[in-house]
Design an enzyme around this catalytic site. Sequence first.
Site, short mmCIF file in Angstrom:
data_model
loop_
_atom_site.label_atom_id
_atom_site.label_comp_id
_atom_site.label_asym_id
_atom_site.label_seq_id
_atom_site.Cartn_x
_atom_site.Cartn_y
_atom_site.Cartn_z
N LYS A 73 -39.71 -42.64 67.26
CA LYS A 73 -39.51 -42.61 65.72
C LYS A 73 -38.74 -43.57 65.23
O LYS A 73 -39.31 -44.70 64.36
CB LYS A 73 -39.83 -41.55 65.66
CG LYS A 73 -39.96 -41.04 63.89
CD LYS A 73 -40.12 -39.88 63.33
CE LYS A 73 -39.07 -38.90 64.35
NZ LYS A 73 -38.23 -39.20 63.82
N THR A 75 -37.54 -45.98 67.09
CA THR A 75 -37.76 -47.80 67.21
C THR A 75 -38.77 -48.13 65.87
O THR A 75 -38.91 -49.52 65.82
CB THR A 75 -38.30 -47.43 68.66
OG1 THR A 75 -37.39 -47.03 69.33
CG2 THR A 75 -38.59 -48.96 69.36
N ARG A 96 -30.39 -42.35 59.85
CA ARG A 96 -29.38 -41.88 60.07
C ARG A 96 -28.25 -42.37 60.58
O ARG A 96 -29.17 -43.08 61.84
CB ARG A 96 -29.24 -40.03 60.37
CG ARG A 96 -30.35 -39.34 59.44
CD ARG A 96 -30.96 -37.96 60.36
NE ARG A 96 -31.92 -38.65 61.18
CZ ARG A 96 -32.45 -37.24 62.16
NH1 ARG A 96 -32.31 -36.91 62.13
NH2 ARG A 96 -33.32 -38.38 62.60
N LYS A 107 -30.90 -36.47 74.34
CA LYS A 107 -32.18 -37.13 73.99
C LYS A 107 -31.76 -38.99 73.67
O LYS A 107 -32.08 -39.62 73.29
CB LYS A 107 -31.92 -36.58 72.05
CG LYS A 107 -32.99 -37.01 71.67
CD LYS A 107 -32.65 -36.21 70.59
CE LYS A 107 -34.06 -36.99 69.42
NZ LYS A 107 -33.21 -38.59 68.78
N ALA A 275 -32.53 -32.70 61.89
CA ALA A 275 -34.17 -31.76 61.89
C ALA A 275 -34.27 -30.60 61.98
O ALA A 275 -34.60 -30.06 60.96
CB ALA A 275 -34.85 -32.76 61.42
N PHE A 303 -37.37 -35.58 63.94
CA PHE A 303 -38.89 -35.00 65.08
C PHE A 303 -39.68 -34.69 63.97
O PHE A 303 -39.94 -35.73 63.62
CB PHE A 303 -37.99 -33.39 64.73
CG PHE A 303 -36.36 -33.99 65.51
CD1 PHE A 303 -36.46 -34.12 67.26
CD2 PHE A 303 -35.65 -32.74 65.43
CE1 PHE A 303 -35.42 -33.81 67.95
CE2 PHE A 303 -34.35 -32.59 65.97
CZ PHE A 303 -34.35 -33.33 67.57
N PHE A 384 -47.23 -47.78 75.37
CA PHE A 384 -46.83 -46.96 76.14
C PHE A 384 -48.14 -48.26 77.16
O PHE A 384 -49.19 -47.95 77.65
CB PHE A 384 -46.46 -46.13 76.45
CG PHE A 384 -45.49 -45.56 76.24
CD1 PHE A 384 -43.85 -44.98 77.23
CD2 PHE A 384 -45.48 -45.12 74.67
CE1 PHE A 384 -42.73 -44.92 76.10
CE2 PHE A 384 -44.09 -44.44 74.09
CZ PHE A 384 -42.58 -44.50 74.76
N TRP A 412 -40.92 -52.00 70.55
CA TRP A 412 -40.23 -51.76 72.19
C TRP A 412 -40.68 -53.34 72.20
O TRP A 412 -39.04 -54.05 72.84
CB TRP A 412 -40.63 -50.71 72.56
CG TRP A 412 -38.92 -50.21 73.47
CD1 TRP A 412 -38.36 -49.38 73.66
CD2 TRP A 412 -38.96 -51.10 75.01
NE1 TRP A 412 -36.86 -50.05 75.25
CE2 TRP A 412 -37.61 -50.99 75.77
CE3 TRP A 412 -39.64 -52.47 75.44
CZ2 TRP A 412 -37.79 -51.03 77.36
CZ3 TRP A 412 -39.50 -52.45 76.94
CH2 TRP A 412 -38.75 -51.84 77.62
#
Length: 557
Positions: A73, A75, A96, A107, A275, A303, A384, A412
């Site tokens: 998210k 990215t 953030r 993570k 979150a 999230f 992907f 990406w």
Amino acid sequence: MQHKTDLEIAQAATATDISIIAKKAGILDKELVPYGYDKAKISLSILGRLKDKDKGKLILVSALNPTPAGEGKTTVSIGLADALKQCDQDVCLTLREPSLGPVFGIKGGAAGGGYAQVIPMEDINLHFTGDMHAITAANNLLCALLDNHIQQGNELRLDPRQILFKRCMDMNDRQLRNITCGLGGRLSGTPREDGFDITAASEVMAVLCLATDLHDLKERLARIVVGYTYENTPITAADLDAQGAMAALLKDAIKPNLVQTLEQTPCLMHGGPFANIAHGCNSYIATNTALHLSDYVVTEAGFGADLGAQKFLDIKCRQTGLWPDAVVLVVTVRALKFHGGKAKTDLAAPDIEAVRLGMQNVYKHIENMKDYYGLPTVVAINKFYTDTDEEIALVKKLCEAKGVKAAITQVWEKGGAGGVELAREVMRIAKKTEPKHPYELCDSIETKIEKQAVAIYGAREVGLDTKALKSIKALKKHGYGDLPICIAKTQYSLSHDAALIGAPKDFTLAVRDVKLSAGAGFIVVLAGSIMTMPGLPKTPAAEQISINDKGLIDGLF
């Protein structure tokens, strides 16, 4: 074909002098506080200068409920900002700051990935400008003053059994969730039970992120309730004369940080509440500053949309008057398969039926954003290499059946160029709407929890433990019943139970306790087994991170 790692891509990039980024963004030299060549803080005086300037359009990026690996998210947020810039728009990104807990845990960081990153990536993920440590210090100063007050005679009659405010640290450490402190005799303090939260869950973090200026920061710090007296009267930080010193520690931390993407798009990265256990949004000051500097602001909430986006809309927007012009829901085919019942190890294998079943999760998030909040919405398919054309086509078709467009993003791999389709759809749908919320502030605490659980999560009802009912009764008694709620729950499900994937219905949301964050201006509702101090995984990412003899970081994603 072997791809470069995120770290290799970031280290190969050449950063533009941050003063040049600032100048292009409309920030004056006297408003810039450089932290070296490639990052800086922005003086709060900028808001006084820009207060009469029109605000840009606010784009909120959220997602479906993620898999344990995350769905990119941040990215996509970075790539979307770069793509809007490629579409000749004046744009600013607001994100953030990363916590060291996820960086050294499982993570990872929060600087994006591939060719959609913010730099300097290593600094951002490791200490950055020291904001997290300043918040930790301010939090623990209040704890020290509290325990010292008890030690020095306890004039306020604080009950050691009813201390609410915990110490914190910016690290995952389950060993510190519950501790006994003050041992070692009379000179070492008063023995009592205590514990640590991770800094991202500290109320001081929430206060910093919701404050409008220094004065408001001090007022909010003063309102923090640290515990109750023997007569059950709440005691605040103001009663301990703590807010002034706490604010002094935060004098630099309250200033937004300026960095840049790989494509030199300005990014204000500031604040870092999670979150799942906190309110999940970057600071209001950063968002507001960006809105005065640019025509489009891309901001990311943590999230899934049931957590970060919901809290952005019902807490941050309610307190500050912000309201987004459009919402982007990030999905991946692999996450859809996960919500369709596939094991995490099998997500790369084609499975059209699992994708179809997993779309139930996306439908619920679309319904929430469009119907409950009335916001223009677009789905971003973070593509992907394992995704098949058939799977992508199905996602697009099913989204269109729900009245929203799905745009493929390949940021990406391609940076901003891979997000142009999404950027154009965002520009097409973005418009002002009137704020809508699932509950009213005047509703009872129980009603607010129930309305959110039923409307946003799909629950049948709420189950309140005895401890939660007792806490709610005390909050009402002391006049805190009109605050918004911040439900702390797992990010992996619309429910409180991570095992309930997809779009569960007719479940009972289990609430075990309710806590007050009076300074932040909300009530934290603890649902299920969610912890405010996470633990490290069996194989922490920290085991792979090092620094070579030339001073370069190794093993960081």
